[in-house]
Design a protein around this motif. Sequence first.
Motif, mmCIF file in Angstrom:
data_model
loop_
_atom_site.group_PDB
_atom_site.id
_atom_site.type_symbol
_atom_site.label_atom_id
_atom_site.label_comp_id
_atom_site.label_asym_id
_atom_site.label_seq_id
_atom_site.Cartn_x
_atom_site.Cartn_y
_atom_site.Cartn_z
ATOM 1 N N VAL A 16 -1.208 -9.492 0.475
ATOM 2 C CA VAL A 16 -0.151 -8.672 -0.102
ATOM 3 C C VAL A 16 -0.701 -8.070 -1.385
ATOM 4 C CG1 VAL A 16 2.191 -8.580 -1.017
ATOM 5 C CG2 VAL A 16 1.649 -10.150 0.855
ATOM 6 N N VAL A 17 -0.684 -6.732 -1.479
ATOM 7 C CA VAL A 17 -1.188 -6.062 -2.675
ATOM 8 C C VAL A 17 -0.238 -4.930 -3.028
ATOM 9 C CG1 VAL A 17 -3.604 -6.623 -2.214
ATOM 10 C CG2 VAL A 17 -2.630 -4.499 -1.319
ATOM 11 N N GLY A 18 -0.292 -4.548 -4.293
ATOM 12 C CA GLY A 18 0.434 -3.372 -4.743
ATOM 13 C C GLY A 18 -0.495 -2.189 -4.811
ATOM 14 N N ASP A 19 -0.081 -1.074 -4.224
ATOM 15 C CA ASP A 19 -0.900 0.129 -4.207
ATOM 16 C C ASP A 19 -0.062 1.289 -4.734
ATOM 17 O OD1 ASP A 19 -2.750 2.082 -3.816
ATOM 18 O OD2 ASP A 19 -2.711 2.030 -1.624
ATOM 19 N N GLY A 20 -0.062 1.430 -6.068
ATOM 20 C CA GLY A 20 0.735 2.485 -6.681
ATOM 21 C C GLY A 20 2.222 2.238 -6.478
ATOM 22 N N ALA A 21 2.903 3.198 -5.845
ATOM 23 C CA ALA A 21 4.341 3.087 -5.621
ATOM 24 C C ALA A 21 4.672 2.367 -4.333
ATOM 25 C CB ALA A 21 4.973 4.479 -5.603
ATOM 26 N N GLU A 22 3.668 1.755 -3.689
ATOM 27 C CA GLU A 22 3.897 1.091 -2.408
ATOM 28 C C GLU A 22 3.438 -0.353 -2.479
ATOM 29 O OE1 GLU A 22 3.500 4.610 0.921
ATOM 30 O OE2 GLU A 22 1.665 3.638 0.218
ATOM 31 N N GLY A 23 4.163 -1.187 -1.718
ATOM 32 C CA GLY A 23 3.719 -2.544 -1.482
ATOM 33 C C GLY A 23 3.088 -2.623 -0.108
ATOM 34 N N VAL A 24 1.921 -3.274 -0.015
ATOM 35 C CA VAL A 24 1.147 -3.271 1.220
ATOM 36 C C VAL A 24 1.006 -4.698 1.724
ATOM 37 C CG1 VAL A 24 -1.007 -2.576 2.329
ATOM 38 C CG2 VAL A 24 -0.105 -1.245 0.399
ATOM 39 N N VAL A 25 1.366 -4.902 2.996
ATOM 40 C CA VAL A 25 1.179 -6.190 3.678
ATOM 41 C C VAL A 25 0.176 -5.960 4.793
ATOM 42 C CG1 VAL A 25 2.256 -8.033 5.012
ATOM 43 C CG2 VAL A 25 3.514 -6.947 3.135
ATOM 44 N N ARG A 26 -0.914 -6.750 4.784
ATOM 45 C CA ARG A 26 -1.940 -6.639 5.822
ATOM 46 C C ARG A 26 -2.051 -7.968 6.553
ATOM 47 N NH1 ARG A 26 -4.750 -4.088 1.323
ATOM 48 N NH2 ARG A 26 -4.822 -1.819 1.634
ATOM 49 N N VAL A 27 -2.031 -7.864 7.874
ATOM 50 C CA VAL A 27 -2.186 -9.054 8.729
ATOM 51 C C VAL A 27 -3.376 -8.792 9.641
ATOM 52 C CG1 VAL A 27 -1.123 -10.561 10.423
ATOM 53 C CG2 VAL A 27 0.278 -9.541 8.613
ATOM 54 N N ASP A 28 -4.457 -9.587 9.445
ATOM 55 C CA ASP A 28 -5.695 -9.401 10.204
ATOM 56 C C ASP A 28 -5.909 -10.601 11.113
ATOM 57 O OD1 ASP A 28 -5.900 -7.218 8.533
ATOM 58 O OD2 ASP A 28 -7.361 -8.193 7.187
ATOM 59 N N ASN A 29 -6.605 -10.359 12.222
ATOM 60 C CA ASN A 29 -7.065 -11.461 13.073
ATOM 61 C C ASN A 29 -8.434 -11.089 13.614
ATOM 62 O OD1 ASN A 29 -6.821 -10.563 16.143
ATOM 63 N ND2 ASN A 29 -5.021 -9.720 15.068
#
Length: 468
Positions: free
Chosen positions: A374-387
Amino acid sequence: MRGLPRLGTWTIHRRIVVMTAVTLGLALALGVAAFALSLDRILYAASQDAARGKASQVAESIRTRRSTPTEAVEATVSRGAIIQVLDPSGAVVTSSEVSLRDRPIARPASPRGTVDQFQSASLPGEVGEPHAVVTEAVSDSAGTAYTVAVAVPLEVESDTVKTATVLLSVGSLLMWVLIVVMVSRGVRRALAPVESIRADVDRITQVRGVGRVTQPRTDDEIARLARTMNHMLDRLARADAATRRFVSDASHELRSPIATIRASMEIDPGRAPGAREDRDAVVLAETLRMQRLVDDLLTLAKADDRAPLVRADADLDELVVAEVRRLRTTGAVEVRAEIEPVRVTGDVARLAQLVRNLVDNACRYARSTVALSVVGDGAEGVVRVDNDGPPIPPEHRRAVFDRFTRLDESRARDAGGSGLGLAIVASIAEAHGGRVTALETDDGWCRFEVRLPRQQPPRPPAEPAPPG
């Protein structure tokens, strides 16, 4: 007013033609009346001018030339006009018409120099014929007062007005008929494409098939209507196909667990040890599978109906941390996490379902490891799920979010998936003003990335400017 059809029940063609005919008829009638009145006033003014000129000529002769009234009248060319000279009592001194020497055509004018003009419907001996009458007071060199009266007949002018009015009325009537016929044909021709569109839509509705309406070659409003109708029919066709596919896939998904439960219930477990327990476990598993499918269908139905979200402050980092703990408790895969605080505004339960569906999908296809961040990218919150499973092929990265879409049918069914998890993720992200995409990491892993509008921290109040 029974028996008169209401305007709202008329066809557009009939309404336009009737309104045009009534409006044009009134306009032409008013135009003819205005023309007749104007022409009558113009001719009457011309007759009055002629009468005034003759009266002035006679009065001038009496006043300056020391002519007798009789001599002044005889010296003036009447040209159909009646000229009389009256004394102050109103008696006729002389007249251009012998038959009117004892019948005055007007009253004496007073005071001296006064000119009066009026229209008389008839004169003595001239019954039924209108005249323009002018009277002027004058005195001779001896100081004797007279009134010069001149009457110009208006019969010619009246006939001219009547003839012009009749001709103009006939011409206006012919023009009215011509214009109404042309408007009727023009409206019918203009509405013909609309009727064609209606017939095409009715045909498509009756056969319940895919079709398009005839589009005129023009670039007017009807052509734009036809293009809009074709776009709508295309959308309806796609929606109908998606609905049919959705119903077919849902029926297929429900048929499998129902068949398994029915077969389990119909087969007698006998007295073998653990047989009944195995059957009950199978029934319970398939029931749970149907429950998950029905829950997913209800979630998508609410998304289609745009059910309102219960908006509140939501910490994406806390939602992802909860999933990390759950995965580490089960121990099914290795879990890596890189999380920083990110807050958004949204429905916490829906966002938790979004994260859960992404994590379950990652666990289903992972070989051994799942990574969450979970990271903040400017005006957006980003959730990344990798496998560490194979990434989604680029040509399928959009279709993977469609309902009941599976890139690997057997593996998805064996893992218990219904093909609705990612569709739910996409609908929840869209409802929150965000988006989800399928990507590939630099290491060749499969990645799903969700971007949501980030809650902006309140701005600190501006510091007051230093004095001076």
